[in-house]
Design a protein around this motif. Structure first.
Motif, short mmCIF file in Angstrom:
data_model
loop_
_atom_site.label_atom_id
_atom_site.label_comp_id
_atom_site.label_asym_id
_atom_site.label_seq_id
_atom_site.Cartn_x
_atom_site.Cartn_y
_atom_site.Cartn_z
N ALA A 19 0.80 -1.23 0.00
CA ALA A 19 0.00 0.00 0.00
C ALA A 19 0.83 1.28 0.00
CB ALA A 19 -0.92 0.00 1.22
N GLY A 20 2.03 1.25 -0.55
CA GLY A 20 2.82 2.47 -0.59
C GLY A 20 2.33 3.47 -1.61
N SER A 21 2.51 4.75 -1.32
CA SER A 21 2.14 5.81 -2.26
C SER A 21 3.12 5.85 -3.42
CB SER A 21 2.14 7.17 -1.54
OG SER A 21 1.18 7.19 -0.51
N PRO A 22 2.70 6.33 -4.59
CA PRO A 22 3.61 6.42 -5.75
C PRO A 22 4.80 7.34 -5.46
CG PRO A 22 1.32 6.67 -6.43
CD PRO A 22 1.33 6.73 -4.94
N VAL A 23 6.00 6.85 -5.77
CA VAL A 23 7.23 7.62 -5.58
C VAL A 23 8.04 7.55 -6.87
CG1 VAL A 23 9.36 7.88 -4.28
CG2 VAL A 23 7.28 7.12 -3.12
N PRO A 24 8.20 8.67 -7.59
CA PRO A 24 9.00 8.65 -8.81
C PRO A 24 10.49 8.53 -8.51
CG PRO A 24 8.28 10.87 -8.34
CD PRO A 24 7.62 10.00 -7.32
N SER A 27 14.83 3.44 -7.31
CA SER A 27 15.77 2.51 -7.94
C SER A 27 16.68 1.92 -6.87
CB SER A 27 16.61 3.20 -9.01
OG SER A 27 17.56 4.07 -8.42
N VAL A 28 17.42 0.91 -7.25
CA VAL A 28 18.47 0.35 -6.40
C VAL A 28 19.79 0.61 -7.11
CG1 VAL A 28 19.35 -1.70 -5.24
CG2 VAL A 28 16.89 -1.44 -5.59
N PHE A 29 20.55 1.56 -6.63
CA PHE A 29 21.82 1.95 -7.25
C PHE A 29 21.63 2.32 -8.73
CE2 PHE A 29 23.34 -1.22 -3.97
CZ PHE A 29 23.66 -0.25 -3.04
N GLY A 30 20.46 2.90 -9.05
CA GLY A 30 20.18 3.31 -10.42
C GLY A 30 19.51 2.25 -11.27
N PHE A 31 19.40 1.03 -10.78
CA PHE A 31 18.77 -0.05 -11.54
C PHE A 31 17.27 -0.11 -11.26
CE2 PHE A 31 23.15 -1.59 -10.67
CZ PHE A 31 23.61 -1.58 -11.99
N GLY A 32 16.49 -0.43 -12.29
CA GLY A 32 15.05 -0.53 -12.13
C GLY A 32 14.39 0.81 -11.90
N ASN A 33 15.00 1.87 -12.39
CA ASN A 33 14.49 3.22 -12.12
C ASN A 33 13.07 3.41 -12.66
OD1 ASN A 33 14.97 6.02 -11.21
ND2 ASN A 33 14.71 6.47 -13.39
N GLY A 34 12.20 3.97 -11.83
CA GLY A 34 10.82 4.21 -12.23
C GLY A 34 10.01 4.66 -11.05
N THR A 35 8.70 4.68 -11.20
CA THR A 35 7.80 5.06 -10.12
C THR A 35 7.40 3.82 -9.34
OG1 THR A 35 6.96 6.97 -11.34
CG2 THR A 35 5.60 6.12 -9.53
N ALA A 36 7.72 3.80 -8.07
CA ALA A 36 7.34 2.70 -7.19
C ALA A 36 5.97 3.00 -6.58
CB ALA A 36 8.37 2.50 -6.10
N GLY A 38 2.62 0.96 -4.24
CA GLY A 38 2.01 -0.22 -3.64
C GLY A 38 0.77 -0.64 -4.41
N GLY A 39 0.31 -1.84 -4.13
CA GLY A 39 -0.86 -2.37 -4.83
C GLY A 39 -2.12 -1.57 -4.58
N SER A 40 -2.27 -1.07 -3.35
CA SER A 40 -3.39 -0.19 -3.00
C SER A 40 -2.82 1.16 -2.56
CB SER A 40 -4.24 -0.79 -1.88
OG SER A 40 -4.91 -1.95 -2.30
N PRO A 41 -2.41 1.99 -3.50
CA PRO A 41 -1.62 3.19 -3.16
C PRO A 41 -2.35 4.22 -2.33
CG PRO A 41 -2.24 3.20 -5.49
CD PRO A 41 -2.60 1.85 -4.96
N ARG A 42 -3.68 4.23 -2.33
CA ARG A 42 -4.42 5.23 -1.56
C ARG A 42 -4.85 4.70 -0.19
NH1 ARG A 42 -6.78 9.27 -4.71
NH2 ARG A 42 -7.36 10.17 -2.70
N ALA A 43 -4.47 3.48 0.12
CA ALA A 43 -4.89 2.90 1.40
C ALA A 43 -4.08 3.47 2.55
CB ALA A 43 -4.74 1.39 1.36
N ARG A 44 -4.67 3.50 3.72
CA ARG A 44 -3.95 3.82 4.94
C ARG A 44 -3.36 2.53 5.52
NH1 ARG A 44 -8.56 7.08 8.00
NH2 ARG A 44 -9.79 5.52 6.86
N VAL A 45 -2.22 2.64 6.16
CA VAL A 45 -1.53 1.43 6.62
C VAL A 45 -1.27 1.48 8.12
CG1 VAL A 45 -0.43 1.10 4.37
CG2 VAL A 45 0.77 2.39 6.15
N ALA A 46 -1.14 0.29 8.68
CA ALA A 46 -0.75 0.14 10.09
C ALA A 46 0.19 -1.05 10.16
CB ALA A 46 -1.97 -0.09 10.97
N ALA A 47 1.21 -0.95 11.00
CA ALA A 47 2.17 -2.03 11.16
C ALA A 47 2.09 -2.57 12.58
CB ALA A 47 3.59 -1.54 10.85
N TYR A 48 2.08 -3.89 12.71
CA TYR A 48 2.02 -4.54 14.02
C TYR A 48 3.25 -5.44 14.15
CZ TYR A 48 -2.83 -3.04 13.58
OH TYR A 48 -3.97 -2.29 13.40
#
Length: 571
Positions: A19-24, A27-36, A38-48
């Motif tokens: 559920a992460g928000s879109p982040v342009p 990348s990992v050390f420049g590889f796979g560069n793009g907008t990351a 989550g599957g449900s980008p507008r969802a609110r999240v909680a971690a337990y």
């Protein structure tokens, strides 16, 4: 630390996948560069937090897991994503099974990892039917880095150079077309190191006098992949080629190595070892990694992904689904290195990780989208929509393969690879409610005490003829120990689309005749349910004795509601 703040990275990675928000610019050390995203980008999240520093070898205790379920239920969450699991056990002795039961009966969908104990059969965990269990497969993105050898000899003879494709996220590279001596790590060990430790490039096993300035070929296994590169680096090596063993086959993973390195397939490793053993002065170089999309075949099942059959309840197929779980880029904590190894002092905002821990939140994100689109659907209906619209074919139009390039099966991919867009409008769903799951436990002959634990109070099981396990309204259909008398399984489907007529089409498992009665279902309204029965008759016990696989598809000409059929004849 008594806080959900992530000091490891695993939780950050999985939560941002779900559920992460879109982040342009991710990348990992420049590889796979793009907008990351989550599957449900507008969802609110909680971690337990449920896992702590190990105590007597254990770090995720049932008491903490159940406390997290209680807190999540109290907080009113809609989806729970659990990238954790243990050895399979009876449901009454499984904290995740118990906690997820109470969550599901309150309308909370629970998605779990199948585990990373593959490719052996019978290794899947999180086996309860109310849990959505996820295997791991690849995606059509690679980070190729080649090991090139015999290039001088080939160029002098006017022939093509020999290069083997690997995967890497190495941030440091060697000058291309500059030769380096190659050495088999098994021949580069210290005098006091075993040949096996040297072959596996264990820390402290390599002789600097033999390794310095060379590209070392190491065998995968036992120690962490990146740690092998550290062993080479400490010994003064210039680079590393990590060759898969037979068990890991074609599954190559892009790692953030600490020196120029690449990982190659098992068969390519055999070819490279053959070159090393047949050449007096072997040389080569490693190319700089790149990012390539649209690779084929994809997906294929990861070798590590745990597989069925379900060793607790064989009549319930597990895993349920597969999703991307190899070289997945997502957010990472700054409190840990990208390799989770003590010697690695690097810090990154995004990292590439592999495991069913990564595939689980992919499915959780899709579940979140469907929960938003169809808030009236139960967790079982959402699971059914995703399973019955999943794809069993890869992007070459062939059956999904395993990491050894052989056809996989529902024991590996469940109903198939997740297809989010198709799941939005499945046509029909196999629905389940509290009573269905409780009667399932009754069919397992659980006593009154155990039933009360699951129900939260006394529960009266059906009388003389409790519902059979095989008749649980599951989206996959499994019949085990089928005798000459045959076997049946009853199901019901609910129309969640327009009124219409559906016809049954069957791909019969090898050695088995399958009959669906009735074979035509006519729906006059949305929400209407219809029942049917599937009959199995073994016509060739030899073909069906070790499980055989087929499929049942209900279609109205536009939608295709597909269920795996799994049959095992009586030995």
């Amino acid at each position: 630390m008594n806080t959900p703040r992530d000091m490891d990275g695993h939780g950050t990675h999985t939560l941002s996948t779900a559920a992460g928000s879109p982040v342009p610019g991710a990348s990992v050390f420049g590889f796979g560069n793009g907008t990351a995203s989550g599957g449900s980008p507008r969802a609110r999240v909680a971690a337990y937090r449920v896992c702590y520093p190990p105590v007597n070898g254990s770090e995720c205790f049932d008491a903490d897991i159940l406390a997290a379920f209680d807190a999540a239920i109290h907080d009113g969450v809609h989806v729970l994503s659990l990238s954790l699991g243990g050895d399979p056990s009876n449901y009454f002795d499984d904290g995740i099974a118990i906690g997820s039961f109470h969550a599901v009966r309150r309308g909370i969908a629970v998605v779990c990892s199948a585990g990373n104990s593959g490719p052996a059969l019978g290794t899947a965990s999180n086996l309860a039917p109310w849990i959505f269990t996820t295997g791991a497969s690849t995606m059509d993105r690679d980070f190729p880095s080649y090991i090139v050898f015999e290039h001088r000899k080939a160029m002098a003879a006017g022939k093509s150079i020999i290069k083997l494709k690997g995967q890497s996220l190495s941030m440091t590279t060697l000058p291309e077309k500059t030769s380096y001596k190659l050495i088999d790590s098994a021949k580069a060990g210290l005098a006091n190191a075993t040949t096996k430790d040297a072959q596996l490039c264990m820390i402290g096993a390599l002789d600097p006098a033999k390794v310095k300035g060379k590209i070392v070929v190491c065998l995968r296994g036992i120690s962490a992949r990146v740690a092998k590169g550290e062993a080479v680096k400490q010994a003064g090596g210039a680079g590393m080629v990590l060759a898969n063993d037979a068990s890991t086959g074609n599954e190559i993973i892009a790692d953030a190595h600490v020196l120029p390195a690449t990982q190659i397939k098992y068969r390519d490793g055999l070819r490279l070892y053959s070159y090393l053993n047949s050449t007096k002065n072997p040389t080569g170089f490693i190319t700089k990694p790149a990012t390539v999309v649209g690779t084929k075949p994809a997906p294929f099942l990861a070798a590590f992904s745990s597989q069925g059959p379900n060793i607790i309840t064989p009549e319930i197929l597990k895993p349920d689904i597969t999703a991307p779980g190899v070289s997945v880029i997502a957010a990472w904590t700054r409190a840990n290195s990208p390799t989770d190894l003590a010697f690695d002092l690097r810090r990154v905002a995004f990292n590439s990780e592999s495991g069913t821990s990564m595939s689980c939140p992919h499915v959780s994100g899709v579940v979140g989208l469907l929960r938003t689109l169809h808030p009236e659907w139960s967790p079982a209906a959402i699971k059914s929509a995703i399973m019955t619209t999943a794809l069993e074919m890869d992007n070459k139009g062939e059956l999904i393969l395993n990491a050894s390039s052989l056809p996989s099966s529902p024991f590996g991919f469940g109903a198939g690879h997740v297809s989010p867009a198709r799941a939005m409008n499945p046509g029909l769903v196999y629905d389940l409610g509290d009573a269905d799951y409780l009667d399932f436990l009754c069919a397992l002959r659980y006593n009154a005490t155990v039933m009360a634990m699951f129900n939260g109070g006394p529960y009266t099981c059906p009388g003389e003829a409790p519902r059979r396990v095989a008749d649980l309204n599951y989206p996959s259909i499994t019949a085990v120990n089928v005798t000459a008398a045959g076997a049946t399984a009853r199901r019901r489907v609910k129309n969640v689309g327009r009124p219409g007529t559906y016809w049954a089409f069957v791909t019969e498992p090898a050695g088995v005749d399958v009959t669906v009665t009735p074979s035509i279902l006519e729906f006059h309204a949305k929400g209407e349910e219809k029942g049917f029965e599937v009959s199995f008759q073994v016509n060739n016990a030899a073909l069906a004795k070790d499980y055989s696989f087929g499929a049942l598809v209900w279609t109205n000409g536009k939608q295709f509601v597909r269920s795996p059929l799994v049959v095992k004849a009586m030995a």
